[in-house]
Write an enzyme that holds these catalytic residues in place. Structure first.
Site, PDB file in Angstrom:
ATOM      1  NE  ARG A  80      40.185   0.247 -74.609  1.00  0.00           N
ATOM      2  CZ  ARG A  80      41.473  -0.815 -75.118  1.00  0.00           C
ATOM      3  NH1 ARG A  80      42.136  -1.192 -75.718  1.00  0.00           N
ATOM      4  NH2 ARG A  80      42.019  -0.920 -73.225  1.00  0.00           N
ATOM      5  CE  LYS A  86      46.195  -4.775 -69.823  1.00  0.00           C
ATOM      6  NZ  LYS A  86      46.509  -5.810 -69.823  1.00  0.00           N
ATOM      7  CD  GLU A 115      51.561  -7.080 -72.998  1.00  0.00           C
ATOM      8  OE1 GLU A 115      50.300  -6.838 -73.290  1.00  0.00           O
ATOM      9  OE2 GLU A 115      52.900  -7.586 -72.491  1.00  0.00           O
TER      10      GLU A 115
HETATM   11  P1  ATP Z   1      45.266  -2.111 -71.589  1.00  0.00           P
HETATM   12  O1  ATP Z   1      45.870  -1.268 -72.534  1.00  0.00           O
HETATM   13  O2  ATP Z   1      44.445  -1.555 -70.691  1.00  0.00           O
HETATM   14  O3  ATP Z   1      46.577  -2.278 -71.314  1.00  0.00           O
HETATM   15  P2  ATP Z   1      44.417  -4.093 -73.114  1.00  0.00           P
HETATM   16  O4  ATP Z   1      43.848  -4.060 -74.318  1.00  0.00           O
HETATM   17  O5  ATP Z   1      45.822  -3.455 -74.267  1.00  0.00           O
HETATM   18  O6  ATP Z   1      44.025  -3.154 -72.342  1.00  0.00           O
HETATM   19  P3  ATP Z   1      44.885  -6.833 -72.341  1.00  0.00           P
HETATM   20  O7  ATP Z   1      45.668  -7.830 -71.512  1.00  0.00           O
HETATM   21  O8  ATP Z   1      45.199  -6.861 -74.081  1.00  0.00           O
HETATM   22  O9  ATP Z   1      44.553  -5.652 -72.520  1.00  0.00           O
HETATM   23  O10 ATP Z   1      43.242  -7.061 -72.947  1.00  0.00           O
HETATM   24  C1  ATP Z   1      43.451  -8.711 -73.100  1.00  0.00           C
HETATM   25  C2  ATP Z   1      41.556  -8.415 -73.715  1.00  0.00           C
HETATM   26  O11 ATP Z   1      40.963  -7.568 -73.225  1.00  0.00           O
HETATM   27  C3  ATP Z   1      42.218  -8.458 -75.405  1.00  0.00           C
HETATM   28  O12 ATP Z   1      41.199  -8.333 -76.221  1.00  0.00           O
HETATM   29  C4  ATP Z   1      41.290  -6.345 -75.121  1.00  0.00           C
HETATM   30  O13 ATP Z   1      40.971  -6.144 -76.585  1.00  0.00           O
HETATM   31  C5  ATP Z   1      39.851  -6.695 -74.214  1.00  0.00           C
HETATM   32  N1  ATP Z   1      39.565  -5.357 -73.595  1.00  0.00           N
HETATM   33  C6  ATP Z   1      41.152  -4.419 -72.558  1.00  0.00           C
HETATM   34  N2  ATP Z   1      40.412  -3.378 -72.408  1.00  0.00           N
HETATM   35  C7  ATP Z   1      38.898  -3.656 -72.951  1.00  0.00           C
HETATM   36  C8  ATP Z   1      37.996  -1.877 -72.855  1.00  0.00           C
HETATM   37  N3  ATP Z   1      37.750  -1.271 -72.239  1.00  0.00           N
HETATM   38  N4  ATP Z   1      36.901  -2.804 -73.002  1.00  0.00           N
HETATM   39  C9  ATP Z   1      36.254  -4.236 -74.047  1.00  0.00           C
HETATM   40  N5  ATP Z   1      37.499  -5.223 -74.271  1.00  0.00           N
HETATM   41  C10 ATP Z   1      39.013  -5.028 -73.277  1.00  0.00           C
HETATM   42 MG    MG Z   2      47.350  -5.649 -76.073  1.00  0.00          MG
HETATM   43 MG    MG Z   3      47.863  -2.480 -73.709  1.00  0.00          MG
END
Ligand code: ATP
Ligand code: MG
Ligand code: MG
Length: 552
Positions: free
Chosen positions: A263, A273, A32
């Site tokens: 994760r 983020k 995102e």
């Molecule tokens: P955040 O909580 O930091 O915003 P998010 O999962 O909401 O992370 P996205 O932009 O939706 O962020 O993530 C893009 C991809 O990266 C998704 O498929 C997510 O599962 C993966 N991802 C994000 N954080 C991790 C992590 N700590 N370990 C492995 N994969 C991750």
């Molecule tokens: Mg997300």
């Molecule tokens: Mg998020």
């Protein structure tokens, strides 16, 4: 760059190819665009693109841009740069996609679900809806609007779409099961109203926006993703994913399978983020690319090479088990990659002047050293020896502890690549601080010749060296798990995570190195020329210390 180590995802893909279920693997990396990518995303990038590559398949770079209020073009651009920097590529422009590319299709399918009696417009307030949804221990209750007729739902959804209904007054919900033990299945919302939002791509065209849980599975299917990889917190959402596949099967070209893995969490770091944004906004760091940040930009600016990040993901593996990685694993990966590639140089971080009284004023001896001990192709460097030298303050002890092998009053040491010197006199200022050493050299010990002495130290010719500012970094947090035990995570920030050394001396060739150049300063560690470094204002970041200093 692929995922060499066998992992459970790879096995599933191998089976799906062997059984003929799929003829090609198709994956996607779906961030995102609401912030910069961090090391957790690096894992997802390496897993998705790495598996795509390993199977000769296809990987989409997809922006999950369904929430216009938080998403910005700045992030969309930065994310693409970060993925490329890590060494991955979507190869053709058509594989750079956005959930918003399909807003029209999502809407058509929502209308279809209404017609099929599988979606309805709800007029409960957000608070009422929460209450009707129940909890883990309490089943949900049907909304009084759940049995609206198809005609009424179509008319209301049309009004929502045209911007005739204020934000928050209605949502479109999927009609699944209010008594499901899985709360995600209790008629989840599919569309909400955002009449005044401006989307970075679709502008003000849309007044309703799809929810992530509705849009994501449909995007996967429209792109014929074979394996939709996500983190474990989406396990509970999988039944909803499959429900959409079932109820829109005739609309979708493929039926992807969602598979979860754990994760990545890094100790002494936060990997979210939202929290990283807080660190930036509240001034705990200088920005998203601060070298202490676990963002891809921060690690890049620090000087961690992309190969080290890929090695780190490879080494920590993919599984469903909890994944709380020690920061030192990342540091080890950086060391390994840098050791085999970084040119060597000498740097004196805290200089102490040495005057070689036996050396004639104005005379220069040019000594010779390799740029890298194992890479002759990197060439050699010229190291001038003169009467006035600089050594590290910590390489001299007036009252040495037992076993000390560096310089002491009356003691001897070898200058790396140069001569053996003996300290004859210690000069102090009025406060008793050591300000200079007077030494003599032994002429027949040039360039390693002659007598062996135990201590070897690094040094520079003062007039030939360049000045630099050096940033030394420590962990950004004081504790392995910031914010645990109910503490505010910001209270765990390490106030001493940055120390700046001014007036360091470096070999003169370093002054000409481009920002981003990575080097090993002998005995001191790996360093990277900072992005903001400029001629005359040389600035270096310590990437990581050496595992072993020389035996001293
Ligand atoms: P955040 O909580 O930091 O915003 P998010 O999962 O909401 O992370 P996205 O932009 O939706 O962020 O993530 C893009 C991809 O990266 C998704 O498929 C997510 O599962 C993966 N991802 C994000 N954080 C991790 C992590 N700590 N370990 C492995 N994969 C991750
Ligand atoms: Mg997300
Ligand atoms: Mg998020």
């Amino acid at each position: 760059t692929g995922m060499e180590r066998a992992n459970f995802l790879k096995k599933i893909m191998e089976q799906d190819l062997a059984s003929g279920k799929h003829s090609q693997i198709v994956t996607r990396f779906p961030p995102e665009p609401n912030g910069y990518l961090h090391i957790g995303h690096a894992k997802s990038i390496c897993v998705n693109f790495g598996l795509g590559e390993a199977f000769g398949g296809v990987t989409y770079m997809r922006f999950d841009d369904t929430n216009p209020d938080k998403e910005e073009q700045e992030y969309i651009d930065a994310i693409q740069q970060d993925v490329r920097w890590l060494g991955f590529d979507w190869k053709v422009p058509e594989r750079l996609t956005h959930a918003s590319d399909y807003f029209g299709r999502f809407h058509e399918m929502a209308v279809l679900l209404i017609k099929r009696g599988k979606a309805y417009v709800d007029s409960l307030t957000a608070e009422e809806m929460r209450e009707y949804r129940g909890s883990l221990t309490q089943p949900g209750r049907d909304s009084p609007y759940r049995e609206r007729s198809v005609e009424e739902n179509l008319a209301l959804f049309d009004k929502m779409t045209k911007g005739e209904v204020p934000d928050g007054e209605m949502v479109l919900r999927l009609k699944i099961d209010m008594s499901s033990p899985n709360i995600n299945m209790r008629d989840p919302p599919a569309y909400r109203i955002k009449r005044n939002s401006e989307h970075p791509r679709t502008g003000t065209q849309w007044k309703v926006y799809p929810m992530y849980d509705y849009a994501h599975p449909l995007t996967d299917a429209l792109e014929s993703i074979t394996h939709s990889l996500c983190t474990l917190e989406f396990e509970d959402h999988r039944p909803l994913y499959d429900w959409l596949m079932d109820h829109l099967a005739d609309q979708l070209p493929a039926r992807p399978r969602q598979i979860e893995f754990s994760r990545l969490n890094l100790q002494y770091c936060v990997v979210s983020k939202r929290k990283l944004l807080q660190l930036v906004n509240e001034g705990h760091v200088a920005g998203w690319d601060d070298p202490r940040m676990p963002t891809i930009r921060g690690l890049r600016r620090r000087g961690v090479p992309p190969e080290a990040m890929r090695l780190f993901v490879e080494r920590t593996g993919v599984s469903k088990a909890d994944n709380n990685i020690d920061y030192s694993v990342l540091e080890d990966c950086a060391r390994e990659c840098l050791d085999s590639s970084a040119p060597r140089a000498m740097a004196v971080l805290e200089p102490l002047r040495v005057v070689v009284t036996s050396w004639p004023e104005g005379q220069v001896d040019i000594l010779d050293a390799p740029m890298h001990p194992k890479l002759p192709e990197l060439g050699r460097r010229a190291i001038p020896f003169t009467r006035t030298l600089l050594i590290e303050r910590t390489d001299f002890e007036e009252a040495p502890p037992p076993g000390y092998q560096r310089l002491t009053p009356g003691g001897e040491v070898r200058l790396r690549y140069g001569y053996v010197i003996r300290c004859d006199e210690v000069i102090k200022d009025a406060d008793g601080n050591v300000v200079e050493l007077r030494c003599t050299h032994e002429p027949d010990t040039r360039q390693g010749a002659g007598r062996k002495v135990k201590g070897i130290i690094h040094w520079l010719s003062e007039p030939h060296s360049s000045r630099a500012k050096v940033n030394l970094y420590d962990r950004l947090f004081k504790v392995p798990d910031p914010g645990s035990g109910g503490r505010e995570f910001l209270s765990d920030v390490n106030p001493e995570s940055l120390s700046v050394l001014e007036g360091c001396a470096v070999e003169s060739y370093v002054a000409d190195a481009e920002p981003g150049t990575r080097l090993q300063f002998e005995r001191a560690g790996y360093f990277c020329v900072d992005a903001a470094s400029a001629p005359g204002a040389l600035s270096l970041n310590r990437v990581v210390t050496l595992r072993d200093t020389w035996a001293l």
